[in-house]
Design a protein around this motif. Sequence first.
Motif, PDB file in Angstrom:
ATOM      1  N   GLU A 256     -65.580 -88.014  81.244  1.00  0.00           N
ATOM      2  CA  GLU A 256     -66.266 -89.286  81.431  1.00  0.00           C
ATOM      3  C   GLU A 256     -67.600 -89.294  80.685  1.00  0.00           C
ATOM      4  OE1 GLU A 256     -65.083 -90.723  85.936  1.00  0.00           O
ATOM      5  OE2 GLU A 256     -66.935 -89.612  85.630  1.00  0.00           O
ATOM      6  N   CYS A 257     -68.122 -90.513  80.495  1.00  0.00           N
ATOM      7  CA  CYS A 257     -69.498 -90.650  80.042  1.00  0.00           C
ATOM      8  C   CYS A 257     -70.306 -91.141  81.250  1.00  0.00           C
ATOM      9  CB  CYS A 257     -69.575 -91.646  78.893  1.00  0.00           C
ATOM     10  SG  CYS A 257     -69.030 -93.295  79.371  1.00  0.00           S
ATOM     11  N   ARG A 258     -71.569 -91.482  81.045  1.00  0.00           N
ATOM     12  CA  ARG A 258     -72.396 -91.911  82.165  1.00  0.00           C
ATOM     13  C   ARG A 258     -71.933 -93.218  82.810  1.00  0.00           C
ATOM     14  NH1 ARG A 258     -77.331 -89.304  82.937  1.00  0.00           N
ATOM     15  NH2 ARG A 258     -77.119 -87.218  82.073  1.00  0.00           N
ATOM     16  N   GLU A 259     -71.062 -93.955  82.104  1.00  0.00           N
ATOM     17  CA  GLU A 259     -70.531 -95.191  82.684  1.00  0.00           C
ATOM     18  C   GLU A 259     -69.556 -94.896  83.823  1.00  0.00           C
ATOM     19  OE1 GLU A 259     -71.517 -98.251  81.650  1.00  0.00           O
ATOM     20  OE2 GLU A 259     -72.892 -97.241  80.259  1.00  0.00           O
ATOM     21  N   GLN A 260     -68.983 -93.689  83.839  1.00  0.00           N
ATOM     22  CA  GLN A 260     -68.037 -93.257  84.881  1.00  0.00           C
ATOM     23  C   GLN A 260     -66.841 -94.198  85.010  1.00  0.00           C
ATOM     24  OE1 GLN A 260     -70.753 -93.005  88.242  1.00  0.00           O
ATOM     25  NE2 GLN A 260     -71.206 -90.866  87.806  1.00  0.00           N
ATOM     26  N   TYR A 263     -61.949 -91.339  81.414  1.00  0.00           N
ATOM     27  CA  TYR A 263     -62.235 -90.154  80.604  1.00  0.00           C
ATOM     28  C   TYR A 263     -62.123 -90.498  79.126  1.00  0.00           C
ATOM     29  CZ  TYR A 263     -60.630 -88.081  85.036  1.00  0.00           C
ATOM     30  OH  TYR A 263     -60.443 -87.767  86.352  1.00  0.00           O
ATOM     31  N   HIS A 264     -63.178 -90.287  78.364  1.00  0.00           N
ATOM     32  CA  HIS A 264     -63.041 -90.410  76.909  1.00  0.00           C
ATOM     33  C   HIS A 264     -62.142 -89.272  76.433  1.00  0.00           C
ATOM     34  CE1 HIS A 264     -65.719 -93.684  75.881  1.00  0.00           C
ATOM     35  NE2 HIS A 264     -66.568 -93.250  76.783  1.00  0.00           N
ATOM     36  N   LEU A 265     -61.080 -89.639  75.731  1.00  0.00           N
ATOM     37  CA  LEU A 265     -60.078 -88.644  75.352  1.00  0.00           C
ATOM     38  C   LEU A 265     -60.472 -87.902  74.083  1.00  0.00           C
ATOM     39  CD1 LEU A 265     -56.945 -90.829  76.102  1.00  0.00           C
ATOM     40  CD2 LEU A 265     -57.626 -88.745  77.326  1.00  0.00           C
ATOM     41  N   PRO A 312     -63.339-101.207  74.267  1.00  0.00           N
ATOM     42  CA  PRO A 312     -64.451-100.312  73.930  1.00  0.00           C
ATOM     43  C   PRO A 312     -65.349-100.059  75.145  1.00  0.00           C
ATOM     44  CG  PRO A 312     -64.527-102.366  72.643  1.00  0.00           C
ATOM     45  CD  PRO A 312     -63.362-102.477  73.549  1.00  0.00           C
ATOM     46  N   CYS A 313     -65.927 -98.859  75.200  1.00  0.00           N
ATOM     47  CA  CYS A 313     -66.806 -98.503  76.314  1.00  0.00           C
ATOM     48  C   CYS A 313     -68.240 -98.859  75.932  1.00  0.00           C
ATOM     49  CB  CYS A 313     -66.696 -97.013  76.580  1.00  0.00           C
ATOM     50  SG  CYS A 313     -67.699 -96.442  77.951  1.00  0.00           S
ATOM     51  N   SER A 314     -69.011 -99.311  76.917  1.00  0.00           N
ATOM     52  CA  SER A 314     -70.376 -99.740  76.595  1.00  0.00           C
ATOM     53  C   SER A 314     -71.281 -98.575  76.189  1.00  0.00           C
ATOM     54  CB  SER A 314     -70.987-100.517  77.765  1.00  0.00           C
ATOM     55  OG  SER A 314     -70.792 -99.808  78.957  1.00  0.00           O
ATOM     56  N   CYS A 315     -70.829 -97.325  76.376  1.00  0.00           N
ATOM     57  CA  CYS A 315     -71.650 -96.180  75.960  1.00  0.00           C
ATOM     58  C   CYS A 315     -71.646 -96.023  74.434  1.00  0.00           C
ATOM     59  CB  CYS A 315     -71.155 -94.895  76.610  1.00  0.00           C
ATOM     60  SG  CYS A 315     -69.650 -94.242  75.885  1.00  0.00           S
ATOM     61  N   GLY A 316     -70.704 -96.684  73.751  1.00  0.00           N
ATOM     62  CA  GLY A 316     -70.684 -96.615  72.296  1.00  0.00           C
ATOM     63  C   GLY A 316     -69.725 -95.591  71.718  1.00  0.00           C
TER      64      GLY A 316
HETATM   65 ZN    ZN Z   1     -68.169 -94.312  77.556  1.00  0.00          ZN
END
Ligand code: ZN
Length: 438
Positions: A256-260, A263-265, A312-316
């Motif tokens: 995961e990233c901080r967005e929780q 899981y980013h693969l 897309p995830c907001s973490c970039g």
């Molecule tokens: Zn993310």
Amino acid sequence: MLTSLRQFVEQAVIGDSVPRLARLGKSLPPALIRRIQEDGFRKTFGYAAKRQKFLARKLQAAGIQPERVRRPADLGGVFTTPEDLLSRPPEDFLCREPQAVFETTGTGGEPKRVYFDYRELERAARYEAAALYENGVRPEDRVVCAFDGGYWISSWVTFSACRAIGAFSSAVGKPAPRETYSRLGLYRYNVIVADPTWLVSLSEIAEKEGAAPVKLILAAGDRMTDAYRNYIQEVWKAPVILGYGSTEMGGGCGMECREQQGYHLDEFNFLFEILDPDAEGYGELVVTTLGRRVMPLIRYRVRDVARVITEPCSCGVTLRRLSAVKGRRDEMVVMGAGNLHPAILENVLHNVEGISPNWQVAVRQEGLHDVLEFRMELTDGIEASRVEQAVRQNIESRYPEMWANHTCGMYRLAFRFHRPGALAQGRKMRRLVDERQG
Ligand SMILES: [Zn+2]
């Protein structure tokens, strides 16, 4: 000799730098990631088809010519299963002399054995390091890893990941939480890596006796519920990030990233497929290893049911995400209510008053109709009708689609109540059983 696209990117752009590797996961456009994966699949498959006895036999039996295989779908029904790893000798899978072995135990019986060489383990560690770096771990941090030791892989890989970052680290097996708690101040650990249930025990001590300053907690292993996660985060005032992986995958394959939010693969080292997805995209996860040469796994059926999140995830980070695992493929029952997993029924019965922890839900058939039968033990003198009402309400509010299927007659609900102790089954209760014929 042609180097693969991935090797070129790695050698030309990254070298040994963990920060640069982390940046790669943020900067590569998805289209290029897909190309790296397609290229990696063809190379790995071509390699394994020549050297892996197991795969060669499977291809022959299915009448598939290796040179015609470009992508996973070309392999039709050819997979590698956990049962294959358990029932065949390692020589059937080994393509090259191994330098290390790890084991993973399932529900009883022999462990599965997975072989590697040092280069492969180092590589797994560098990618885990990049994920840790992306979550804020830096050379000045101090990491304590309490993943179990023995023949388990995760402790080894996490230790090597810390080495790649240059962070102080202790990989100490799985000591009693008290032992780790007493050393938090002494060694100034500020990153904790462990199993969810172990973290809960550690947090219970910290809640009573005080929590040391911790910046990040990484958990992987058994199932982490929201309740556990919230509690641990509350005690330490630090984010709990989950990792996903297994021994077969050589440690982690997603974090995961901080967005929780999934899981980013690791799409550089694995190609992921979702088998027989339902309307929401949930199906069994199938993984092909793209970088391993000792014991490559072609279309390995992980048995976990999840979906790939393509938004897309907001973490970039441009790597796609895997949803939380919904359940195990072998525990899933497809019936009128939808695809049922034990976790769904746990949620339905969560907070229902007047029942013991011994409960089971059976799928039965009456004539042409499916019946979802809740079998529960009554406690605390609460009336059966009240329990029944609470269960119906929970289905309606927590699983509206499952309730909609009920109201339009796709299945019937039934309830059976028993004395306390009547449903006890020994150590592990089977929560969901399919009792339909055929
Ligand atoms: Zn993310």
